[in-house]
Every structure is written in structure tokens, then in C-alpha cells.
Design a protein around this motif. Sequence first.
Motif, mmCIF file in Angstrom:
data_model
loop_
_atom_site.group_PDB
_atom_site.id
_atom_site.type_symbol
_atom_site.label_atom_id
_atom_site.label_comp_id
_atom_site.label_asym_id
_atom_site.label_seq_id
_atom_site.Cartn_x
_atom_site.Cartn_y
_atom_site.Cartn_z
ATOM 1 N N ALA A 287 -5.010 7.948 -2.356
ATOM 2 C CA ALA A 287 -5.276 6.751 -1.521
ATOM 3 C C ALA A 287 -4.476 5.685 -1.710
ATOM 4 O O ALA A 287 -3.542 4.796 -1.120
ATOM 5 N N VAL A 288 -2.963 6.118 -2.406
ATOM 6 C CA VAL A 288 -1.428 5.280 -2.480
ATOM 7 C C VAL A 288 -0.666 5.488 -1.189
ATOM 8 O O VAL A 288 -0.532 6.861 -1.309
ATOM 9 N N ASP A 289 0.386 4.440 -0.963
ATOM 10 C CA ASP A 289 0.948 5.099 0.547
ATOM 11 C C ASP A 289 2.531 4.758 0.012
ATOM 12 O O ASP A 289 2.716 4.071 -0.826
ATOM 13 N N ALA A 290 3.602 5.640 -0.717
ATOM 14 C CA ALA A 290 4.743 5.136 -1.062
ATOM 15 C C ALA A 290 5.933 4.917 -0.223
ATOM 16 O O ALA A 290 6.731 4.194 -0.155
ATOM 17 N N GLY A 291 4.894 5.117 1.287
ATOM 18 C CA GLY A 291 6.188 4.064 1.968
ATOM 19 C C GLY A 291 6.180 2.754 1.495
ATOM 20 O O GLY A 291 7.246 1.656 1.936
ATOM 21 N N VAL A 292 4.786 2.202 1.411
ATOM 22 C CA VAL A 292 4.977 0.542 0.787
ATOM 23 C C VAL A 292 5.582 0.283 0.291
ATOM 24 O O VAL A 292 6.164 -0.980 -0.012
ATOM 25 N N VAL A 293 5.816 1.073 -0.926
ATOM 26 C CA VAL A 293 6.755 1.172 -2.281
ATOM 27 C C VAL A 293 7.837 0.585 -1.517
ATOM 28 O O VAL A 293 8.911 -0.009 -1.887
#
Length: 830
Positions: free
Chosen positions: A100-106
Motif C-alpha cells: 500500500a506504500v509508494d516509494a516514488g513519493v519518498v
Amino acid sequence: MVANGEKQQGHRPGVYKQKNKGHKHGKHRTKGEIERENKGRVSVIALTKKQRKEQRKIDRKNKANQLRKNKRDMVLTEKRRLGSRDGPPILVAVVPLHAAVDAGVVTKLLRQEGAGGVIRQEQFVSGASDSFGLVVPRFKQRFTFLRTNTDDIHSLLDVAKTVDSLIFVLNSDEGWDSYGDYCLSCLFAQGLPSYALVYQGMSDLPVKKKVDCRRALSKVTEMRFPEARLFPLDSEQDVTLLLRHLGTQRQRKLGFRSRRSHLVAQHVTFTPSGTPGSPSSLGTLCVSGYVRGRPLRVDRLVHISGHGDFQLSQIDAPTDPLPLNTTAPRPGKRGKAGEVDMMDGDEAEAPVRVLMKADPSCRESLQAEAEVDPMDGEQTWPTESELLEAEEARKSKHVMKVPKGTSDYQAAWIVDNDENSDLDEESSEDDDCDDEMMDEIPEGNDDDSQDAGSYLPSEEEDEEEEEEEEEEELSSTERAGADQRYDEHMDETEEEEGLKRYREARANEMFPDEVDTPIDVAAKIRFQRYRGLKSFRSSPWDPMENLPHNYSRIFQFQSFERTRRRILAEAAEEEEGAMVGWYVTLHISDVPSSVMESVQGGRPLVLVSLLPHEQKMSVMHLLVRRHPSNTEPIKSKEELVFHCGFRRFRASPIFSQHTSADKHKMERFLRPDAPAVVSVYAPITFPPTGVLLFKQRDDGVQDLVATGSLLSCNPQRIALKRIVLSGHPFKINRRSAVVRYMFFKRDDIMWFKPVELRTKWGRRGHIKEALGTHGHMKCVFDSQLRSQDTVLMNLYKRVYPRWTYDPYVPLPLPWFKRESMVDLQDLDME
């Protein structure tokens, strides 16, 4: 008086004359007399025993303080160099641990200008889907960030072997999912570098709820990271704090990479040397990146993870693409004090300098196997009579049935017998005796049966029965359709093999190593490769006896431990080649085009410089323990996928017990409750190195089955396979008993007569004589047997791994495809 005026002779004392000490009158020499006698010589200060002990203690403390200071200075220098102008950038990988998490946001937050960084170059790492170089003038440090693809476990493990820090992106509610836990298990087993835990999505919550959510998330992460700090990542200030933490945190040293020079490709080009368009054409691969670990020498071999070993032709020094300031250092140009000078002028105009070229006479060879000479053994030339006898024997050829795998020399010692039949393979297995069970319909009793005319159903009851029958037909039809949909994703062959492995594992657990003696084959022929041992611990076994042909293809050290210490010490003191922190371009010769295709497919390219002898084949021993998530039985000589340091390969190992003796018992299955030693033909690798074992299914899924570390390289380590022949007491006397069912022929009893017997209740004995011709024998024991006891005989033979080494490992099935298959099966069940 002496007569006649002769002179009297004086007495001369002999050697045994007593010499008394002179009287000490108390007179001492003055200082002047002492100086005149010494003539300027200075006497040595004689210290007492107590003074010498105190002096040694002071010297030891001083030496320890000096070593501690030198080590502290070295660690501080290495820490300050990382990310600075003189060292490589801090390599950071962003790893999401939840679907459910997006590494692209980081990575998007790290790119913002408010964080204080200056982006120098996009797509900074070749093969990475999202990578960039970041310079932070405020901290005087530079970073390289890349986002990893967690669906490919091979790429994730390769990146984790080289990065300086990992950023684990957690879900604010659950932390990580099942696949995230699987990735963490692999990373911890391989060796985890420095890390940071970040989460998102709590900035908009109320203060009280935010504290509760953070406390709940900390409780979840304590299982894997007991003392880790959680970093929120919702604003530019949070990004600045994260960058400060990544630049100042303590770096974890991984032994297998800190002793070897390694590099992550940031720019890759391929120049084919063969026919253009040919898929198997070779060429020169140019790989650019920062040198890490140890200095890189051009005459050493390099290993590209997942592709093999190659030779270097030259090393260039291009311009640093990520300078900390406008003027970047040029590797290869040194000043008076040995420092790298600064380059004047525009860096884009600087020409590429060739640092070093490989000398064909000095660089290491790619030879992995020893040259086998079939005529190596000494042999005298036969005489004419021997040649004539051999010709006559060849003409009068006699056909004889021998066990499978028997050599001509061993077959010459087998007595021909018409009663002998064809034999099975060496490793006998218990046959499955379970047949398909037929359902029996019980017949009704006469007392409960009724006549047909005693009860007549009404019309309403008939209609109800018809409706119930129609409902049953509908439900059975729906159930049959659901069963068919469920069976579409099931492999019957795999199910049968799994059932067979479970039965074998259960039989081996209940009756360890027990085999049945064949009735139609003589036991001395069937078990001719086995022998008995008086004591498994102390009985001798020659390690050079009857070695297989594959042992002529491998290399062996006279002392592996001494060689390991010498090579690692030389690698630690090495100061030649491309230094750590230089941005270089490596020219790799004779590389297949598949390497470039892998890079173009989005997979990172990791390159490591091999130590001497690490390209040669030998017998490697790995100490592993079965992973708790694996429940299926793992049989010996079954093909597994190995991750050993920077290498990745497939092989068929054997399992044995981990003991300090000179002989080790082979294990038929990998035990879940004890560590085991895995022996396999593989390239030499010097420990310490982490090891991961995967098992690939038929559908492409790779399951983690065991984790551990590299133990040693020793082809003379003896692994013995044990078989247990069992017999039952037929007649029991006070000290003797008649045993049957162990053998079925008199010759077999006389053949195995010297072997010691034991029982399951701890009795020991031996065979006294054979009774009759049907396998009964009289045995003598140290005490009386019990009727429920079982007589056993242990036989041993040495076993070796299978030569199935394959450096090519297929890509595993991505996790999202695996989850979709599971969801389809769950949907069909519903």
C-alpha cells in the motif's frame, strides 16, 4: 729431613682442591674506583621481578591505547570520507515493505529544493527505474538514491550487497505485509547494512491519535528492529532530518564486501566484437561507477552478479559526474603529499585519462577447472605375452550382470552367479506400498430391515423428496464446477511428488536410515560399496580412497585457513590500482550481449573484484539452518538456488551433520531442529560470507528454505551415508539369540560376520555362526535380549555431491503474480 741435600718438591693441588671464599672485611670500592674499572661503560639497570611486571603492564596499556587510537582514527577517517569530496557518494536504496506504500513519493520529496539538496543528474544508476544524484552543500556531502524493485528478489539482494544505507518505507498501520517480512528475512540472512525506517500519512492526524499510531507502529517494528528510530516523512523539514541521519549514522561493515572492491554501474555501454545482431555475440562492456570497498586492480578478475567471471582490459578516469563543488578531483593525478590534485577549468572539457592497462602475462586466468589427463597415472608397458592374453580375453568375451555404476576393476572381483538379477540404483528407497482404497458400502442388518409393503409414502412426501433431490443435484453441480476451477491451478505431478517426499521424510523420521534387504539379490552384491565400522568416531577412513572422477576437475589447498588469512591480509594492505572513491570506467572483455539486455530490462548491474583463486572450482561447505517459514521436506541431492556472497548459482548439494569429528554422517533430509553442513561443487569463496538457499518450484516461485554462512573449503571432508539392516530375534537364550530376516542367504551372513551388531534397547553383540541356508544366524550379545527388541547392523559408504553447478539462475516469479494466483484459488473456494 731430606737425605743427601736433595731439594724437597712442593705439593701441587689437584682439580678437586677446595677453594674457600675470601673474608668480607666490609671495605667497599669508591665511585672513582668503579668508574676507572668500567672505563666509561654503563651498567644495565637490573629491575626486580615486581618492577618488570609493572613495566610490562604499563607497556601493554600503552600498546592497547595506541591500537585503540589508531583504529578510532581509521574509522573516523573512513566515515568522514564517505560522501565527501575524497570518497564515493553515500549510496541509498529506497525499499517499500508494504503493497500500500509508494516509494516514488519518498524519492519525490527528496528531490524538492526545500530539502537543501541540489540534483546533479537524473537516472544516475544504470538499470534502476528511479535514481538520481543529490549534492547537499549544507552538509558538504553527496548522495545517490535509487528505488529498488521488490518484485525481483534477486535485484533487491544484489543492491543490498553494495549500498551504504537502506530506507525502509513502512505502512503507518501495519508496518509491513507478508512479502515485506519475506524480504526482511532474506536481507537479515544475507547481511543488513545501515538502515532508516520512514513512514507517511500521520501529519494530518490529531496529536493524541498521532502518538497512539506511532506507539503502535513502534511496537510492530520492535520485532525486527529493537532500537530503531522512526522518521516521519511528510515535509521538507523531515527530509532534512533524514538526510542528516543518513550522512552521520554509523555504517555497518559487511565482511564479504569490505574485503573486496565492488562497484554499482551508473553508466553502461556495450561494443559488440562479433557478428552484429547475433544474440550470442561477445563484446566489450564499459561500466562506469565509483570504486568502493578496496582498491581495484586491473589484473584481477571481476564477477558480474548473475552473469559470470570476466577479465579487465583497461581502467579509465572520466570526469566525476557528481562533484561536491564546481572543481572536481581527478583520479590518477597526485600531488606532493600523495593527495589527488584539483582539476582546473571546465570539467566537461577534461579528456578521459587511461589509468592502467592489463598486462596479459600478469592478469589472472579464467580457468575454473583443473585439466584432466586420463593418462596421468604411471603404467609400465605390457609384454608380448600379456598382449596376447588380453587379445584372447577380448575374443572370448564373457557377459556378466553387475550392479549399476560398477567399474571394470570392481566387476573383475564379482563372482558370476546365474541367480543374480539386475540391480537397482545405488541409493535404495522404500517402495510405496499404499494402494488406492476402495469405499465399501456396509450391508444392512436383518433386524433393521423392513418389508417393502410395510410402509407406503404419501404423495406430499413424494413431492418433498423430489424437491430435495433437485436441490441436491443443483448443489452437486455447483460444487463440481467450483472443484474444476480449483483444480485448474493444481499440478497433479507436483502433488504426487510432494506426497512421495512427505512419506519418505516421515519414514526416515520414524525409522532412521533403515533399508530392507533384497530377497532376490545377494546382500554382499547389493551393499558391496558399504563397510562396517567398529567406532564411527575413532575408526580410520582414508580420505584419498576411491575418489570420484569429478575430484580430478577441482582444486585443493594444502591449508585453506592459512591461505585465507594470507590473502585477506594482503588485500587489506593493498594500495595499488584505482583507489576507493574514484569514478572510473572499466573495460570488460568478452562479455555476452545478454548482460546489456539485462541492464536495458531495468535490472541493476553489480560488479565485484575477485580475490586470488576465487574463480576456481572446489568442494565448498556451508553451515545452514532451515528457515522457519519452510515446512516442505528438502531432500539431499535436490537442486537448490544458492546466494553465496556476490555469487548466484544452482547446484545439487548433500547434507551432513555439523560435528568436530573427522567423519560426518550424511542426512537424507534437511532437519528443522538442528544446523546442517551443505556440501556442493562451487567456485571458491573466502569466508566470512552469508548464504541463502532457495528452492524453485515448477511454476517459477522461489521459496527461502535455509540461511547460514560459509564454513570452509575442504574436499577431504568425509560425509558417510549410513544404512541400517534390521533383524528380529526368533529364539532368545541367556546370552545368545537366533536372528532372522536380516539376511536371506548363508553367504551373506558369512560376508558380514565381522560387523558389530546393536539393538534398539542398547545391547551389543556379533554374529557367531550361520544356521541353515535361509538367513537364520546365531548371535551373541552382552546381555539377554527382550522379545520386542530389534537387532540392527550399521553399514557406511562415502558420498559426494553431484556436479550440477549452473551459474545461470532464472528470474523468480514476481510477487504480484503469485498473489493473483492465490487470490484466484481463494475466489474459487468461495
